[in-house]
Scaffold this motif. Sequence first.
Motif, PDB file in Angstrom:
ATOM      1  N   GLY A  83      -0.230   8.862  -2.379  1.00  0.00           N
ATOM      2  CA  GLY A  83      -0.455   7.841  -1.641  1.00  0.00           C
ATOM      3  C   GLY A  83       0.012   6.621  -2.334  1.00  0.00           C
ATOM      4  N   TRP A  84       0.483   6.467  -3.155  1.00  0.00           N
ATOM      5  CA  TRP A  84       1.070   5.411  -3.910  1.00  0.00           C
ATOM      6  C   TRP A  84       2.693   5.553  -4.279  1.00  0.00           C
ATOM      7  N   GLN A  85       3.228   6.367  -3.946  1.00  0.00           N
ATOM      8  CA  GLN A  85       4.782   6.649  -4.041  1.00  0.00           C
ATOM      9  C   GLN A  85       5.426   5.554  -3.043  1.00  0.00           C
ATOM     10  N   ARG A 105       6.686   2.885  -3.735  1.00  0.00           N
ATOM     11  CA  ARG A 105       6.576   1.481  -3.630  1.00  0.00           C
ATOM     12  C   ARG A 105       6.882   0.645  -5.011  1.00  0.00           C
ATOM     13  N   GLY A 106       7.590   1.571  -5.992  1.00  0.00           N
ATOM     14  CA  GLY A 106       8.011   0.933  -7.073  1.00  0.00           C
ATOM     15  C   GLY A 106       7.332   1.049  -8.286  1.00  0.00           C
ATOM     16  N   TYR A 107       5.996   1.564  -8.244  1.00  0.00           N
ATOM     17  CA  TYR A 107       5.165   1.546  -9.225  1.00  0.00           C
ATOM     18  C   TYR A 107       5.516   2.318 -10.281  1.00  0.00           C
ATOM     19  N   ALA A 108       6.425   3.612 -10.053  1.00  0.00           N
ATOM     20  CA  ALA A 108       7.013   4.335 -11.300  1.00  0.00           C
ATOM     21  C   ALA A 108       7.792   3.612 -11.879  1.00  0.00           C
ATOM     22  N   THR A 109       8.821   3.096 -11.016  1.00  0.00           N
ATOM     23  CA  THR A 109       9.863   2.236 -11.847  1.00  0.00           C
ATOM     24  C   THR A 109       9.336   1.215 -12.821  1.00  0.00           C
ATOM     25  N   GLU A 110       8.067   0.454 -12.424  1.00  0.00           N
ATOM     26  CA  GLU A 110       7.765  -0.813 -13.102  1.00  0.00           C
ATOM     27  C   GLU A 110       6.782  -0.090 -14.466  1.00  0.00           C
ATOM     28  N   ALA A 111       6.065   1.112 -14.314  1.00  0.00           N
ATOM     29  CA  ALA A 111       5.256   1.546 -15.086  1.00  0.00           C
ATOM     30  C   ALA A 111       6.503   2.076 -16.309  1.00  0.00           C
ATOM     31  N   THR A 112       7.213   2.888 -15.691  1.00  0.00           N
ATOM     32  CA  THR A 112       8.393   3.554 -16.579  1.00  0.00           C
ATOM     33  C   THR A 112       9.008   2.272 -17.551  1.00  0.00           C
TER      34      THR A 112
END
Length: 160
Positions: A96-98, A100-107
Amino acid sequence: MTRVSLTPLTVADADEMVDVLSGDDLYAFIGGSAPTLDGLRALYTRQVVGRSPDGQAEWRNWIIRRVADGQAVGHVQATITERGRRAEIACVVGVGWQRRGYATEATQTMIALLFARGVDRIVAHVHPGNAASAAVAVRTGLTPTDRFDDGERLWERKRG
């Protein structure tokens, strides 16, 4: 503007993360299936120790939370070996959160933390069919190698 923060994993996070990790589509490339609450609590109990049973690897696990509301959207993890010089990393963001750039920012945040603590080399395992993970790897400065492990291409980034 920073949209996500990383908070160290606790066993109590399982209550919220069981829903974040519930989508069957999430396991298409990483295998397995959605965890149960009891299974996730047991896993987190092992992970929060911070070291492998033989003491050869250090484990760092963080929950990815949106800054705006504190909502958990996924997790990142690092297994640190070679006397703190090498880290194998992974990132999982709930369905539900894919996109959106969250994975890139967190990584990116995790890699900065690892380099700041003295890690020299970052390695990620990416399934050849997982275009989303490959895109995150590219955006966070990892490059594909010609090496494979269990069918997954190894991507790498060195400090410097």
